[in-house]
Scaffold this motif. Structure first.
Motif, short mmCIF file in Angstrom:
data_model
loop_
_atom_site.label_atom_id
_atom_site.label_comp_id
_atom_site.label_asym_id
_atom_site.label_seq_id
_atom_site.Cartn_x
_atom_site.Cartn_y
_atom_site.Cartn_z
N PRO A 92 0.79 -1.23 0.00
CA PRO A 92 0.00 0.00 0.00
C PRO A 92 0.83 1.29 0.00
O PRO A 92 0.47 2.26 -0.67
CB PRO A 92 -0.84 -0.12 1.28
CG PRO A 92 -1.00 -1.59 1.47
CD PRO A 92 0.32 -2.17 1.04
N ALA A 93 1.95 1.31 0.72
CA ALA A 93 2.76 2.53 0.76
C ALA A 93 3.34 2.86 -0.62
O ALA A 93 3.48 4.04 -0.97
CB ALA A 93 3.88 2.41 1.79
N HIS A 94 3.66 1.86 -1.42
CA HIS A 94 4.13 2.12 -2.78
C HIS A 94 3.03 2.81 -3.60
O HIS A 94 3.29 3.75 -4.34
CB HIS A 94 4.55 0.84 -3.48
CG HIS A 94 5.85 0.29 -2.99
ND1 HIS A 94 6.27 -0.99 -3.29
CD2 HIS A 94 6.84 0.83 -2.23
CE1 HIS A 94 7.45 -1.21 -2.74
NE2 HIS A 94 7.81 -0.12 -2.08
N TYR A 95 1.81 2.31 -3.46
CA TYR A 95 0.70 2.89 -4.22
C TYR A 95 0.35 4.28 -3.69
O TYR A 95 -0.04 5.16 -4.46
CB TYR A 95 -0.52 1.96 -4.17
CG TYR A 95 -0.18 0.55 -4.57
CD1 TYR A 95 0.61 0.26 -5.68
CD2 TYR A 95 -0.62 -0.52 -3.80
CE1 TYR A 95 0.95 -1.03 -6.02
CE2 TYR A 95 -0.30 -1.83 -4.14
CZ TYR A 95 0.48 -2.08 -5.25
OH TYR A 95 0.81 -3.36 -5.58
N GLN A 96 0.49 4.47 -2.38
CA GLN A 96 0.26 5.80 -1.81
C GLN A 96 1.29 6.79 -2.36
O GLN A 96 0.95 7.92 -2.72
CB GLN A 96 0.33 5.74 -0.29
CG GLN A 96 0.02 7.06 0.38
CD GLN A 96 0.08 6.97 1.90
OE1 GLN A 96 0.40 5.93 2.47
NE2 GLN A 96 -0.23 8.07 2.56
N ASP A 123 -6.96 4.26 -7.12
CA ASP A 123 -7.71 3.00 -7.14
C ASP A 123 -6.86 1.82 -6.68
O ASP A 123 -7.30 1.01 -5.87
CB ASP A 123 -8.24 2.73 -8.56
CG ASP A 123 -9.46 3.57 -8.91
OD1 ASP A 123 -10.02 4.25 -8.02
OD2 ASP A 123 -9.86 3.53 -10.09
N ARG A 124 -5.64 1.74 -7.17
CA ARG A 124 -4.77 0.62 -6.79
C ARG A 124 -4.46 0.68 -5.29
O ARG A 124 -4.41 -0.35 -4.61
CB ARG A 124 -3.49 0.62 -7.61
CG ARG A 124 -2.70 -0.66 -7.38
CD ARG A 124 -1.71 -0.95 -8.44
NE ARG A 124 -2.38 -1.31 -9.68
CZ ARG A 124 -1.74 -1.57 -10.81
NH1 ARG A 124 -0.43 -1.54 -10.84
NH2 ARG A 124 -2.40 -1.88 -11.89
N TRP A 125 -4.24 1.88 -4.78
CA TRP A 125 -3.97 2.06 -3.35
C TRP A 125 -5.16 1.56 -2.53
O TRP A 125 -4.99 0.82 -1.55
CB TRP A 125 -3.66 3.53 -3.09
CG TRP A 125 -3.39 3.93 -1.68
CD1 TRP A 125 -2.89 3.16 -0.67
CD2 TRP A 125 -3.58 5.22 -1.13
NE1 TRP A 125 -2.77 3.91 0.48
CE2 TRP A 125 -3.18 5.18 0.22
CE3 TRP A 125 -4.04 6.43 -1.65
CZ2 TRP A 125 -3.24 6.28 1.06
CZ3 TRP A 125 -4.09 7.53 -0.81
CH2 TRP A 125 -3.70 7.45 0.52
N GLN A 126 -6.37 1.96 -2.92
CA GLN A 126 -7.55 1.56 -2.17
C GLN A 126 -7.76 0.04 -2.21
O GLN A 126 -8.05 -0.58 -1.19
CB GLN A 126 -8.80 2.28 -2.71
CG GLN A 126 -8.76 3.78 -2.49
CD GLN A 126 -8.43 4.16 -1.06
OE1 GLN A 126 -9.21 3.90 -0.14
NE2 GLN A 126 -7.27 4.76 -0.85
N ILE A 127 -7.58 -0.55 -3.38
CA ILE A 127 -7.73 -2.00 -3.51
C ILE A 127 -6.71 -2.72 -2.62
O ILE A 127 -7.03 -3.72 -1.98
CB ILE A 127 -7.61 -2.43 -4.99
CG1 ILE A 127 -8.86 -1.96 -5.75
CG2 ILE A 127 -7.43 -3.93 -5.12
CD1 ILE A 127 -8.75 -2.09 -7.25
N SER A 128 -5.49 -2.19 -2.55
CA SER A 128 -4.46 -2.83 -1.71
C SER A 128 -4.82 -2.77 -0.24
O SER A 128 -4.32 -3.56 0.56
CB SER A 128 -3.10 -2.17 -1.95
OG SER A 128 -3.00 -0.90 -1.32
N LEU A 129 -5.69 -1.84 0.13
CA LEU A 129 -6.15 -1.72 1.51
C LEU A 129 -7.45 -2.48 1.76
O LEU A 129 -8.03 -2.41 2.84
CB LEU A 129 -6.36 -0.23 1.86
CG LEU A 129 -5.11 0.64 1.84
CD1 LEU A 129 -5.47 2.12 1.97
CD2 LEU A 129 -4.14 0.22 2.93
N GLY A 130 -7.91 -3.21 0.73
CA GLY A 130 -9.15 -3.98 0.86
C GLY A 130 -10.40 -3.15 0.66
O GLY A 130 -11.49 -3.58 1.02
N ARG A 131 -10.26 -1.99 0.08
CA ARG A 131 -11.39 -1.09 -0.18
C ARG A 131 -11.74 -1.11 -1.67
O ARG A 131 -10.89 -1.41 -2.50
CB ARG A 131 -11.03 0.33 0.22
CG ARG A 131 -10.65 0.47 1.68
CD ARG A 131 -10.18 1.88 1.97
NE ARG A 131 -9.69 1.99 3.33
CZ ARG A 131 -8.81 2.90 3.73
NH1 ARG A 131 -8.32 3.78 2.89
NH2 ARG A 131 -8.41 2.92 4.98
#
Length: 188
Positions: A92-96, A123-131
């Motif tokens: 997630p930090a990479h996508y953030q 979008d990728r960041w949110q998906i990586s967080l399960g959202r």
């Protein structure tokens, strides 16, 4: 400046600085990194060695992170390019970070695809967080050669998407069908 810590990331980000000292040599190095990043994704996804691509992606993130930590990247193109590299991260930090960089590129202007990348990184960041994703840019493979649009949260309008250069949600589903068909036929 941004500081992100996530022990599960390869590499761990730590502190990055963007926009301090323009350096044409650093920009040229980043352009080569991005060219390799994009070249690694050509061909049929079903026939790619994704373990090898992941290892190469990690090496490119290490190189890009060194440039970001040095503060030698400063242009909208630099931000856009670094965001592309971290969009292919592993945590997630990479996508953030990719999203933060895409926001820098969008704010500086001059890059037509910056809006799309801004939405895709979010979008990728949110998906990586399960959202669920917000803009409808990310796909998931639910079975071999069965690619679908990842779940999308309500609330973002097609007008919001249009402002960023992202297709309307109704149109976003079509690429999944095309990708699935191409995969089944063994095409790149």
């Amino acid at each position: 400046m941004l500081t992100l810590n996530d022990a599960g990331c390869r590499p761990t980000i730590g502190r990055v600085v963007f926009g301090l000292t323009p350096d044409p040599a650093a920009s040229a190095q980043l352009a080569q990194i991005v060219q390799a990043d994009q070249a690694a994704r050509t061909g049929n996804p079903a026939q790619m060695d994704w373990k090898a691509v992941a290892a190469q992606d990690e090496a490119r993130r290490v190189q890009t992170l060194a440039l970001l930590r040095s503060g030698r990247l400063s242009s909208a193109r630099d931000a856009f390019s670094a965001a592309l590299v971290f969009q292919h991260g592993d945590c997630p930090a990479h996508y953030q970070l990719a999203h933060w960089l895409a926001a820098q590129a969008l704010a500086q202007g001059g890059i037509r695809e910056a809006g799309w990348l801004y939405g895709a990184t979010f979008d990728r960041w949110q998906i990586s967080l399960g959202r669920p994703q917000r803009y409808g840019t990310q796909f998931v493979e639910v079975a071999p050669c069965d690619i679908q649009l990842a779940p999308v949260a309500a609330g973002t309008t097609d007008r919001d998407r249009e402002r960023l250069g992202i297709p309307a949600l109704g149109l976003a589903r079509a690429p999944a069908d095309i990708l699935s068909d191409r995969c089944r036929r063994g095409l790149p």
